[in-house]
Write a protein that holds these residues in place. Sequence first.
Motif, PDB file in Angstrom:
ATOM      1  N   PRO A  69       0.828  -1.217   0.000  1.00 54.12           N
ATOM      2  CA  PRO A  69       0.000   0.000   0.000  1.00 54.12           C
ATOM      3  C   PRO A  69       0.853   1.254   0.000  1.00 54.12           C
ATOM      4  CG  PRO A  69       0.225  -0.818   2.214  1.00 54.12           C
ATOM      5  CD  PRO A  69       0.970  -1.793   1.333  1.00 54.12           C
ATOM      6  N   ILE A  70       0.227   2.386  -0.280  1.00 56.64           N
ATOM      7  CA  ILE A  70       0.908   3.675  -0.197  1.00 56.64           C
ATOM      8  C   ILE A  70       0.844   4.155   1.246  1.00 56.64           C
ATOM      9  CG2 ILE A  70       0.808   6.101  -0.884  1.00 56.64           C
ATOM     10  CD1 ILE A  70      -0.216   5.197  -3.589  1.00 56.64           C
ATOM     11  N   SER A  71       2.003   4.333   1.850  1.00 58.83           N
ATOM     12  CA  SER A  71       2.060   4.710   3.269  1.00 58.83           C
ATOM     13  C   SER A  71       2.290   6.209   3.412  1.00 58.83           C
ATOM     14  CB  SER A  71       3.169   3.928   3.991  1.00 58.83           C
ATOM     15  OG  SER A  71       4.411   4.130   3.341  1.00 58.83           O
ATOM     16  N   GLN A  72       1.234   6.975   3.239  1.00 63.94           N
ATOM     17  CA  GLN A  72       1.321   8.419   3.364  1.00 63.94           C
ATOM     18  C   GLN A  72       1.417   8.815   4.835  1.00 63.94           C
ATOM     19  OE1 GLN A  72      -2.191  10.523   2.296  1.00 63.94           O
ATOM     20  NE2 GLN A  72      -1.241  12.543   2.395  1.00 63.94           N
ATOM     21  N   THR A  73       2.314   9.744   5.130  1.00 65.50           N
ATOM     22  CA  THR A  73       2.442  10.230   6.504  1.00 65.50           C
ATOM     23  C   THR A  73       2.027  11.698   6.624  1.00 65.50           C
ATOM     24  OG1 THR A  73       4.728  11.021   6.280  1.00 65.50           O
ATOM     25  CG2 THR A  73       4.401   8.687   6.821  1.00 65.50           C
ATOM     26  N   GLY A  74       2.411  12.496   5.620  1.00 64.32           N
ATOM     27  CA  GLY A  74       2.115  13.919   5.670  1.00 64.32           C
ATOM     28  C   GLY A  74       3.003  14.691   6.623  1.00 64.32           C
ATOM     29  N   HIS A  75       3.950  14.002   7.256  1.00 66.82           N
ATOM     30  CA  HIS A  75       4.794  14.648   8.267  1.00 66.82           C
ATOM     31  C   HIS A  75       6.240  14.846   7.787  1.00 66.82           C
ATOM     32  CE1 HIS A  75       1.511  14.233  11.010  1.00 66.82           C
ATOM     33  NE2 HIS A  75       1.541  12.907  10.981  1.00 66.82           N
TER      34      HIS A  75
END
Length: 224
Positions: A69-75
């Motif tokens: 999966p795409i592991s987006q954090t935004g941080h």
Amino acid sequence: MMIFNLYIGKLVHIELLGDRDKMGYLIDAGSDIIVIYMDKKYVYLPITHIKNIELNTEDNANQDAPPDPISQTGHINFVGVLHNAVDRFVEIYLSDHQTLHGYVKYIAQDYLVFYSALYPKLYIPIIHIKWISPYESHQTPYSMNQKNWTTDTADSSLDTLPPTFGQVLKGLEGEMICLDAGLHASQIGLLEKMNDSFIELVTADENKLHFNVQHIRNCISFVK
């Protein structure tokens, strides 16, 4: 940034300052950087160098599928990415089709120190980095022996480096240097002096040239 969240997981086309356009899947976005997946690698692009971004509407049959999966954090942020790259084999793109392959060894206030198999120690102002991409952990430059690139190798000179790129240049007065990896012969010579935001470089034919520090993309020092 909120605008980039609209593109997470989608194939995008990015127009980038100082480089050819990029096309890949947007994986993550932070306050000052985005991550795209293209050509089977992750590319970290500072937002400041992005001219525009849009959904790709062309045939994407030849594009690599995005990681799952795409592991987006935004941080994420650019400084953090650079610190995570220390002692990692990476590819760095500056401009004028100048790509460097090697190891980030030290992060200062506005520049980093980079080791390369082709050049001695390079000082690179962070503002000129258009993107950075890490290689796989088992890869080394030109398939050279890993022992030649051990991350345990200490360089005591790093402990005494000044915080800014301008101060580095000031400390190299009277020394032979190479600017922008020597793309032009006029960028190799003796750093005679630095005044305000310009340096005076004396070339082999004794011509004196003055370069604006803000536009120097990297400096190679030949000091032992």
